[in-house]
Write a protein that holds these residues in place. Structure first.
Motif, PDB file in Angstrom:
ATOM      1  N   ARG A 123      55.793  59.706  45.772  1.00 45.95           N
ATOM      2  CA  ARG A 123      54.584  59.194  46.424  1.00 45.95           C
ATOM      3  C   ARG A 123      54.427  59.973  47.731  1.00 45.95           C
ATOM      4  O   ARG A 123      55.405  60.169  48.448  1.00 45.95           O
ATOM      5  CB  ARG A 123      54.752  57.697  46.697  1.00 45.95           C
ATOM      6  CG  ARG A 123      53.513  57.035  47.204  1.00 45.95           C
ATOM      7  CD  ARG A 123      53.717  55.545  47.347  1.00 45.95           C
ATOM      8  NE  ARG A 123      54.448  55.273  48.575  1.00 45.95           N
ATOM      9  CZ  ARG A 123      55.287  54.259  48.748  1.00 45.95           C
ATOM     10  NH1 ARG A 123      55.531  53.420  47.776  1.00 45.95           N
ATOM     11  NH2 ARG A 123      55.890  54.073  49.902  1.00 45.95           N
ATOM     12  N   PHE A 124      53.217  60.398  48.016  1.00 48.74           N
ATOM     13  CA  PHE A 124      52.963  61.226  49.181  1.00 48.74           C
ATOM     14  C   PHE A 124      52.077  60.468  50.156  1.00 48.74           C
ATOM     15  O   PHE A 124      51.009  59.990  49.782  1.00 48.74           O
ATOM     16  CB  PHE A 124      52.302  62.540  48.771  1.00 48.74           C
ATOM     17  CG  PHE A 124      53.136  63.314  47.783  1.00 48.74           C
ATOM     18  CD1 PHE A 124      54.105  64.196  48.225  1.00 48.74           C
ATOM     19  CD2 PHE A 124      52.981  63.127  46.425  1.00 48.74           C
ATOM     20  CE1 PHE A 124      54.887  64.896  47.322  1.00 48.74           C
ATOM     21  CE2 PHE A 124      53.763  63.820  45.519  1.00 48.74           C
ATOM     22  CZ  PHE A 124      54.721  64.704  45.965  1.00 48.74           C
ATOM     23  N   GLU A 125      52.524  60.335  51.393  1.00 51.02           N
ATOM     24  CA  GLU A 125      51.786  59.645  52.436  1.00 51.02           C
ATOM     25  C   GLU A 125      51.842  60.457  53.718  1.00 51.02           C
ATOM     26  O   GLU A 125      52.621  61.402  53.839  1.00 51.02           O
ATOM     27  CB  GLU A 125      52.397  58.261  52.698  1.00 51.02           C
ATOM     28  CG  GLU A 125      52.307  57.322  51.526  1.00 51.02           C
ATOM     29  CD  GLU A 125      52.882  55.955  51.832  1.00 51.02           C
ATOM     30  OE1 GLU A 125      53.341  55.731  52.973  1.00 51.02           O
ATOM     31  OE2 GLU A 125      52.879  55.112  50.925  1.00 51.02           O
ATOM     32  N   ALA A 126      51.080  60.047  54.695  1.00 47.32           N
ATOM     33  CA  ALA A 126      51.151  60.686  56.006  1.00 47.32           C
ATOM     34  C   ALA A 126      52.545  60.438  56.599  1.00 47.32           C
ATOM     35  O   ALA A 126      53.104  59.360  56.430  1.00 47.32           O
ATOM     36  CB  ALA A 126      50.087  60.116  56.932  1.00 47.32           C
ATOM     37  N   PRO A 127      53.122  61.419  57.280  1.00 52.39           N
ATOM     38  CA  PRO A 127      54.426  61.212  57.923  1.00 52.39           C
ATOM     39  C   PRO A 127      54.379  60.040  58.894  1.00 52.39           C
ATOM     40  O   PRO A 127      53.333  59.719  59.474  1.00 52.39           O
ATOM     41  CB  PRO A 127      54.665  62.533  58.653  1.00 52.39           C
ATOM     42  CG  PRO A 127      53.921  63.537  57.823  1.00 52.39           C
ATOM     43  CD  PRO A 127      52.660  62.807  57.391  1.00 52.39           C
ATOM     44  N   SER A 128      55.528  59.392  59.043  1.00 50.50           N
ATOM     45  CA  SER A 128      55.636  58.215  59.908  1.00 50.50           C
ATOM     46  C   SER A 128      57.043  58.169  60.499  1.00 50.50           C
ATOM     47  O   SER A 128      57.914  58.919  60.085  1.00 50.50           O
ATOM     48  CB  SER A 128      55.379  56.945  59.092  1.00 50.50           C
ATOM     49  OG  SER A 128      56.450  56.732  58.189  1.00 50.50           O
ATOM     50  N   PRO A 129      57.290  57.264  61.455  1.00 50.86           N
ATOM     51  CA  PRO A 129      58.652  57.123  61.971  1.00 50.86           C
ATOM     52  C   PRO A 129      59.649  56.719  60.888  1.00 50.86           C
ATOM     53  O   PRO A 129      60.808  57.105  60.942  1.00 50.86           O
ATOM     54  CB  PRO A 129      58.529  56.018  63.030  1.00 50.86           C
ATOM     55  CG  PRO A 129      57.100  56.042  63.448  1.00 50.86           C
ATOM     56  CD  PRO A 129      56.337  56.432  62.220  1.00 50.86           C
ATOM     57  N   ASN A 179      59.382  57.566  57.674  1.00 51.31           N
ATOM     58  CA  ASN A 179      59.523  58.681  56.738  1.00 51.31           C
ATOM     59  C   ASN A 179      58.840  59.917  57.324  1.00 51.31           C
ATOM     60  O   ASN A 179      57.662  60.165  57.081  1.00 51.31           O
ATOM     61  CB  ASN A 179      58.915  58.305  55.385  1.00 51.31           C
ATOM     62  CG  ASN A 179      59.272  59.301  54.318  1.00 51.31           C
ATOM     63  OD1 ASN A 179      59.694  60.414  54.594  1.00 51.31           O
ATOM     64  ND2 ASN A 179      59.101  58.902  53.074  1.00 51.31           N
ATOM     65  N   PRO A 180      59.588  60.703  58.116  1.00 53.97           N
ATOM     66  CA  PRO A 180      59.000  61.819  58.856  1.00 53.97           C
ATOM     67  C   PRO A 180      58.305  62.893  58.018  1.00 53.97           C
ATOM     68  O   PRO A 180      57.406  63.555  58.515  1.00 53.97           O
ATOM     69  CB  PRO A 180      60.185  62.403  59.619  1.00 53.97           C
ATOM     70  CG  PRO A 180      61.133  61.263  59.754  1.00 53.97           C
ATOM     71  CD  PRO A 180      60.977  60.469  58.498  1.00 53.97           C
ATOM     72  N   ASN A 181      58.704  63.078  56.742  1.00 58.34           N
ATOM     73  CA  ASN A 181      57.987  64.082  55.952  1.00 58.34           C
ATOM     74  C   ASN A 181      56.951  63.464  55.021  1.00 58.34           C
ATOM     75  O   ASN A 181      56.200  64.177  54.365  1.00 58.34           O
ATOM     76  CB  ASN A 181      58.959  64.994  55.186  1.00 58.34           C
ATOM     77  CG  ASN A 181      59.576  64.350  53.961  1.00 58.34           C
ATOM     78  OD1 ASN A 181      59.404  63.163  53.700  1.00 58.34           O
ATOM     79  ND2 ASN A 181      60.312  65.138  53.204  1.00 58.34           N
ATOM     80  N   GLU A 225      61.650  66.652  47.698  1.00 57.49           N
ATOM     81  CA  GLU A 225      61.676  66.570  49.159  1.00 57.49           C
ATOM     82  C   GLU A 225      61.635  65.123  49.645  1.00 57.49           C
ATOM     83  O   GLU A 225      61.453  64.884  50.839  1.00 57.49           O
ATOM     84  CB  GLU A 225      60.500  67.355  49.735  1.00 57.49           C
ATOM     85  CG  GLU A 225      60.618  68.842  49.479  1.00 57.49           C
ATOM     86  CD  GLU A 225      59.484  69.634  50.107  1.00 57.49           C
ATOM     87  OE1 GLU A 225      58.738  69.088  50.949  1.00 57.49           O
ATOM     88  OE2 GLU A 225      59.340  70.800  49.737  1.00 57.49           O
ATOM     89  N   ALA A 226      61.812  64.160  48.740  1.00 53.85           N
ATOM     90  CA  ALA A 226      61.791  62.755  49.141  1.00 53.85           C
ATOM     91  C   ALA A 226      62.854  62.508  50.203  1.00 53.85           C
ATOM     92  O   ALA A 226      63.982  62.972  50.093  1.00 53.85           O
ATOM     93  CB  ALA A 226      62.027  61.850  47.945  1.00 53.85           C
ATOM     94  N   SER A 227      62.453  61.775  51.243  1.00 55.68           N
ATOM     95  CA  SER A 227      63.422  61.453  52.294  1.00 55.68           C
ATOM     96  C   SER A 227      63.710  59.957  52.369  1.00 55.68           C
ATOM     97  O   SER A 227      64.633  59.544  53.053  1.00 55.68           O
ATOM     98  CB  SER A 227      62.956  61.987  53.643  1.00 55.68           C
ATOM     99  OG  SER A 227      61.690  61.490  53.975  1.00 55.68           O
ATOM    100  N   VAL A 228      62.927  59.151  51.670  1.00 53.83           N
ATOM    101  CA  VAL A 228      63.148  57.703  51.592  1.00 53.83           C
ATOM    102  C   VAL A 228      62.896  57.288  50.147  1.00 53.83           C
ATOM    103  O   VAL A 228      61.951  57.761  49.514  1.00 53.83           O
ATOM    104  CB  VAL A 228      62.205  56.921  52.532  1.00 53.83           C
ATOM    105  CG1 VAL A 228      62.439  55.414  52.413  1.00 53.83           C
ATOM    106  CG2 VAL A 228      62.371  57.373  53.978  1.00 53.83           C
ATOM    107  N   VAL A 229      63.740  56.387  49.625  1.00 52.15           N
ATOM    108  CA  VAL A 229      63.547  55.835  48.288  1.00 52.15           C
ATOM    109  C   VAL A 229      63.329  54.335  48.435  1.00 52.15           C
ATOM    110  O   VAL A 229      64.058  53.661  49.165  1.00 52.15           O
ATOM    111  CB  VAL A 229      64.760  56.108  47.379  1.00 52.15           C
ATOM    112  CG1 VAL A 229      64.531  55.516  45.990  1.00 52.15           C
ATOM    113  CG2 VAL A 229      65.045  57.600  47.292  1.00 52.15           C
TER     114      VAL A 229
END
Length: 158
Positions: free
Chosen positions: A76-82, A84-86, A123-127
């Motif tokens: 899932r692709f979203e705008a970066p946030s605190p 999930n920075p990417n 490139e997922a940084s949060v699951v």
């Protein structure tokens, strides 16, 4: 687990994955599990997605070729946030095991394959996941922690 093979699903496995999804939804008490419309749509979606790069399904397959457990993740692709920075999220779902194959570590093995895919090939940084009561004991063992905000949902009439 010696009688099982854990592998990534291919488009040819779409029917087996739909059946495992139906099992998961039925165990959750979701209405409409037998509706052929969602099953047909899911089958077509899985045939397309399992040949692509942003969905992974792991299957536990018995010696006779039957798929008896699964786990799925999609990006899932979203705008970066605190949080999930990417902005690239993995969504873990479709963790299901046929009743006769439960308590053998198959769901865990499938989830581990999917998490390895998320770590090594995306490139997922949060699951993120939405756990059922029956499966919730597995996820903290794999490093998942509860979030402060429960999910809310709005269904749009189309």
């Amino acid at each position: 687990m010696s009688d099982w093979t854990i592998r990534r699903a291919t488009p040819a496995d779409a029917s087996a994955v739909v059946e495992l999804r139906a099992l998961m939804f039925a165990s959750m008490g979701v209405a409409g599990v037998d509706d052929p419309l969602w099953r047909e749509a899911a089958h077509g979606w899985l045939e397309r997605e399992l040949g692509g790069w942003h969905t992974c399904v792991a299957l536990a397959v018995a010696a006779d070729g039957r798929a008896v457990a699964s786990a799925m993740a999609a990006l899932r692709f979203e705008a970066p946030s605190p949080v999930n920075p990417n902005g690239v999220w993995g969504l873990l779902n479709n963790v299901a095991t046929q009743p006769q194959a439960r308590r053998q570590g198959l769901a865990r093995a499938c989830v581990e394959v999917v998490l390895r895919w998320l770590r090594e090939e995306t490139e997922a940084s949060v699951v993120e996941l939405f756990a059922t009561g029956e499966g919730s004991g597995l996820y903290p063992e794999l490093g998942f922690t509860p979030t402060a905000w429960p999910a809310m949902r709005l269904r749009l009439d189309r």
